[in-house]
Design an enzyme around this catalytic site. Structure first.
Site, PDB file in Angstrom:
ATOM      1  N   GLY A 101       0.818  -1.215   0.000  1.00  0.00           N
ATOM      2  CA  GLY A 101       0.000   0.000   0.000  1.00  0.00           C
ATOM      3  C   GLY A 101       0.844   1.254   0.000  1.00  0.00           C
ATOM      4  N   ARG A 102       2.066   1.123   0.483  1.00  0.00           N
ATOM      5  CA  ARG A 102       2.956   2.285   0.420  1.00  0.00           C
ATOM      6  C   ARG A 102       4.393   1.868   0.140  1.00  0.00           C
ATOM      7  NH1 ARG A 102       4.004   4.423   6.437  1.00  0.00           N
ATOM      8  NH2 ARG A 102       3.569   2.528   7.549  1.00  0.00           N
ATOM      9  N   LYS A 122       9.700   2.840   0.365  1.00  0.00           N
ATOM     10  CA  LYS A 122       8.556   2.848   1.285  1.00  0.00           C
ATOM     11  C   LYS A 122       8.164   4.301   1.519  1.00  0.00           C
ATOM     12  CE  LYS A 122       7.036   0.971   5.742  1.00  0.00           C
ATOM     13  NZ  LYS A 122       7.390   0.015   6.793  1.00  0.00           N
ATOM     14  N   GLY A 135      -0.461   6.100   1.204  1.00  0.00           N
ATOM     15  CA  GLY A 135       0.744   5.592   0.542  1.00  0.00           C
ATOM     16  C   GLY A 135       2.019   6.292   0.983  1.00  0.00           C
ATOM     17  N   ARG A 199       6.233 -12.200   0.972  1.00  0.00           N
ATOM     18  CA  ARG A 199       5.817 -12.516   2.348  1.00  0.00           C
ATOM     19  C   ARG A 199       4.947 -13.772   2.359  1.00  0.00           C
ATOM     20  NH1 ARG A 199       5.374  -6.885   4.264  1.00  0.00           N
ATOM     21  NH2 ARG A 199       6.612  -5.721   2.754  1.00  0.00           N
ATOM     22  N   ASP A 269       1.366 -11.004   6.900  1.00  0.00           N
ATOM     23  CA  ASP A 269       1.850 -10.144   5.808  1.00  0.00           C
ATOM     24  C   ASP A 269       3.175  -9.482   6.166  1.00  0.00           C
ATOM     25  OD1 ASP A 269      -0.101  -8.872   7.635  1.00  0.00           O
ATOM     26  OD2 ASP A 269       0.514  -7.030   6.641  1.00  0.00           O
ATOM     27  N   ASN A 270       3.592  -9.631   7.420  1.00  0.00           N
ATOM     28  CA  ASN A 270       4.880  -9.060   7.827  1.00  0.00           C
ATOM     29  C   ASN A 270       5.921 -10.147   8.082  1.00  0.00           C
ATOM     30  OD1 ASN A 270       3.884  -6.472   7.646  1.00  0.00           O
ATOM     31  ND2 ASN A 270       3.337  -6.339   9.806  1.00  0.00           N
ATOM     32  N   ASP A 279       9.452  -5.015   7.782  1.00  0.00           N
ATOM     33  CA  ASP A 279       8.422  -4.063   8.204  1.00  0.00           C
ATOM     34  C   ASP A 279       8.627  -3.592   9.642  1.00  0.00           C
ATOM     35  OD1 ASP A 279       7.417  -4.241   5.709  1.00  0.00           O
ATOM     36  OD2 ASP A 279       5.370  -4.744   6.290  1.00  0.00           O
TER      37      ASP A 279
HETATM   38  P1  AMP Z   1       1.665  -2.771   8.296  1.00  0.00           P
HETATM   39  O1  AMP Z   1       0.854  -3.072   9.511  1.00  0.00           O
HETATM   40  O2  AMP Z   1       2.434  -1.472   8.367  1.00  0.00           O
HETATM   41  O3  AMP Z   1       2.539  -3.896   7.884  1.00  0.00           O
HETATM   42  O4  AMP Z   1       0.623  -2.494   7.108  1.00  0.00           O
HETATM   43  C1  AMP Z   1      -0.469  -3.325   6.814  1.00  0.00           C
HETATM   44  C2  AMP Z   1      -1.043  -2.956   5.482  1.00  0.00           C
HETATM   45  O5  AMP Z   1      -1.443  -1.576   5.455  1.00  0.00           O
HETATM   46  C3  AMP Z   1      -0.119  -3.127   4.292  1.00  0.00           C
HETATM   47  O6  AMP Z   1      -0.882  -3.539   3.195  1.00  0.00           O
HETATM   48  C4  AMP Z   1       0.418  -1.740   4.071  1.00  0.00           C
HETATM   49  O7  AMP Z   1       0.850  -1.529   2.760  1.00  0.00           O
HETATM   50  C5  AMP Z   1      -0.791  -0.892   4.395  1.00  0.00           C
HETATM   51  N1  AMP Z   1      -0.442   0.468   4.824  1.00  0.00           N
HETATM   52  C6  AMP Z   1       0.083   0.855   6.022  1.00  0.00           C
HETATM   53  N2  AMP Z   1       0.263   2.184   6.051  1.00  0.00           N
HETATM   54  C7  AMP Z   1      -0.164   2.675   4.860  1.00  0.00           C
HETATM   55  C8  AMP Z   1      -0.231   3.960   4.277  1.00  0.00           C
HETATM   56  N3  AMP Z   1       0.139   5.059   4.929  1.00  0.00           N
HETATM   57  N4  AMP Z   1      -0.717   4.046   3.023  1.00  0.00           N
HETATM   58  C9  AMP Z   1      -1.126   2.965   2.342  1.00  0.00           C
HETATM   59  N5  AMP Z   1      -1.094   1.731   2.833  1.00  0.00           N
HETATM   60  C10 AMP Z   1      -0.615   1.573   4.077  1.00  0.00           C
HETATM   61 MG    MG Z   2       3.447  -4.642   6.553  1.00  0.00          MG
END
Ligand code: AMP
Ligand code: MG
Length: 524
Positions: A101-102, A122, A135, A199, A269-270, A279
């Protein structure tokens, strides 16, 4: 001009839609998407050891083309950036499609050992997987990811790396504590580097959609690219591959437990398919030894991802991966055996690791197990800094006749509130320390040898939560010297560095309750 490799794109199916809007992407492993152009990006820091391992020299990383690529502002015309499609279990529940997502992958570069490394930005703008988010990433969380990735690498823990940290020159709105107090923060981009960013969740998403052909294509690609020693993919090779993933995941967790790292969001996913730490979000470093500690405020209630739960959660995540791979393997026996073996194998490996931390020449069974169990009970009597404790213990002399008081003085620097220790506590500490002295006098290693071995296992310097926060506070004001100091200090975490003695001390009292030093949210 860098020459990127795009076999991933050439061998696996793309999302046919090329417009960048949030959507569900099926029957594809990725979507092509470009980072956002920026008006005024700037480079804050480069990991020089990593840049050199990619064949870059100082002139390269000081150039405009490097800044353009590392910030995502302007790519070379032959680059084909993309975001990955993946899913995952978050806090134990299937969350469906998540995806990059980002994060935007730039492509693969061969390093100086001719190993392909994927470069990934990122915080370089939204992708089809951004859901309702922007993002982007803020400076605070980017500094944390940048410093910790490199610190973990130098500690010898398997991890994705961080090549550079850039300011985007733009501001990002964040509600740091989800309490309605949103504020503008500086935007930043980290360029991450790993042999693969795939992942567990990349396999899970295709399994959940019954995209079995795609699942097989992705598994075959990953095996050929990152596990070439396993040979031509077949049911048996998939099983071996799964066992290899169990092993590398376990090795990573053992290292986390050794150095006192708490990931904080071990969602599937991490979890990297290479068993690398990935992550860096609301992670934290243990100060006082406490298996129930989690730095993640979002997890404060359930404490699912607390320090002591990490091995068990790794196993739970591996179960989910096994489920995802089942459709291409078609039989469960070896997968089940690997999973069932995980807990026992972990116990064995962990005992070895603790024996190394204690400087024991061999782990000699039940007695040592007891010594180790007693140690961890003792460390919880009163707040005791794990990192400092083991460095102090290395100084014990086998032949010396210590009084009780002298024994305690050896480890006293690790205690946050020694005055709170009751007589009973003191007695258990004396007892453990004398048991330990007796144990090490029975082995043939000299004190010098034991202490050298211990100091190669027990770091002197870790990225204490408040140290990262101090670097963030200065960086926010435009002073990046603390980031550079930490980068250089953390390159040699096991060495005594007398000029940095303060960085090895206990967390100061003001940091106990300060945001960022003791608690973190996922909002980054
Ligand atoms: P995380 O918990 O940081 O590993 O993120 C979980 C999910 O949320 C993943 O699909 C990330 O890409 C998405 N995500 C987290 N922060 C953002 C953001 N600021 N913009 C877009 N997607 C995000
Ligand atoms: Mg993540």
């Amino acid at each position: 001009m860098l020459k990127f490799d795009y076999q991933f794109l050439d061998q696996l199916p793309a999302d046919p839609v090329e417009e960048n809007f949030t959507r569900q992407v099926s029957e594809a492993c990725y979507s092509l998407v470009s980072p956002r152009p920026l008006i005024n990006p700037s480079l804050i820091s480069v990991s020089k050891p990593l840049a050199k391992s990619l064949g870059l020299c100082e002139q390269d990383w000081q150039s405009d083309w490097f800044l353009n690529i590392a910030s995502g502002s302007a790519l070379q015309s032959d680059m084909r950036p993309y975001a990955l499609c993946y899913g995952g279990h978050q806090f134990g529940h299937w969350a469906g499609q998540l995806g990059d997502g980002r994060a935007i992958n730039l492509g693969d570069l061969p390093d100086i050992n001719q190993q392909f490394q994927t470069l990934q930005l990122k915080g370089a703008g939204p992708t089809p997987y951004s859901r309702s988010a922007d993002g982007l990433a803020v400076l605070r969380s980017s500094v944390r990811e940048y410093l910790c990735s490199e610190a973990m690498h130098h500690l010898g823990v398997a991890t994705t790396r961080a090549l550079s940290l850039c300011l985007t020159g733009e501001q990002v709105m964040r509600d740091m504590f989800y309490d309605g107090n949103a504020a503008l923060e500086k935007g930043a981009v980290v360029c991450r580097v790993a042999p693969s960013f795939i992942r567990f969740g990349n396999f899970q998403i295709h399994a959940s959609r019954q995209e079995t052909t795609l699942l097989k294509q992705l598994a075959d690609y990953v095996i050929k690219r990152n596990f070439p020693d396993l040979g031509e993919p077949s049911a048996e090779v998939y099983e071996q591959w799964f066992e290899t993933i169990c092993d590398s995941t376990m090795a990573m967790i053992i290292d986390w437990m050794r150095v006192g790292f708490v990931h904080g969001v071990m969602n599937t996913d991490n979890m990297s398919i290479l068993g690398q730490t990935i992550d860096y979000g609301p992670y934290g470093w243990l100060e006082g030894y406490d298996p129930n500690w989690t730095p993640n405020t979002t997890d404060a209630q359930g404490k699912r991802y607390s320090f002591g739960n990490q091995p068990q959660i790794a196993q739970w995540n591996l179960y989910q991966l096994a489920n995802a791979l089942l459709p291409i393997i078609g039989r469960v026996e070896r997968l089940e055996a690997a999973l069932e073996n995980f807990a026992d194998a972990y116990q064995q490996q962990a005992q070895k690791m603790y024996a190394n931390k204690l400087g024991l020449q061999h782990h000699s069974g039940e007695k040592d197990e007891q010594l180790i169990d007693q140690l961890f009970l003792m460390l919880q009597l009163s707040e005791t800094d794990m990192t400092i404790f083991f460095r102090c213990l290395a100084k014990m002399e086998t032949e010396k006749n210590y009084t009780d008081q002298q024994l305690f003085e050896l480890v006293e620097p690790a205690y946050y509130a020694p005055q709170q220790l009751t007589d009973d506590h003191m007695n258990s500490i004396y007892k453990w320390l004398s048991d330990y002295q007796r144990r090490i006098s029975g082995q043939s290693w000299s004190d010098a040898k034991r202490s050298a071995k211990m100091n190669q296992t027990n770091p002197k310097y870790v990225l204490r939560n408040y140290l990262a926060q101090q670097a963030i506070d200065s960086a926010d004001k435009g002073d990046y010297s603390e980031i550079e100091r930490l980068m250089s200090l953390l390159e040699r975490p096991y060495d005594e560095q007398p000029e940095y003695e303060d960085y090895a001390k206990k967390r100061p009292e003001w940091a106990r309750t300060k945001a960022g030093c003791s608690m973190l949210s996922c909002s980054s």
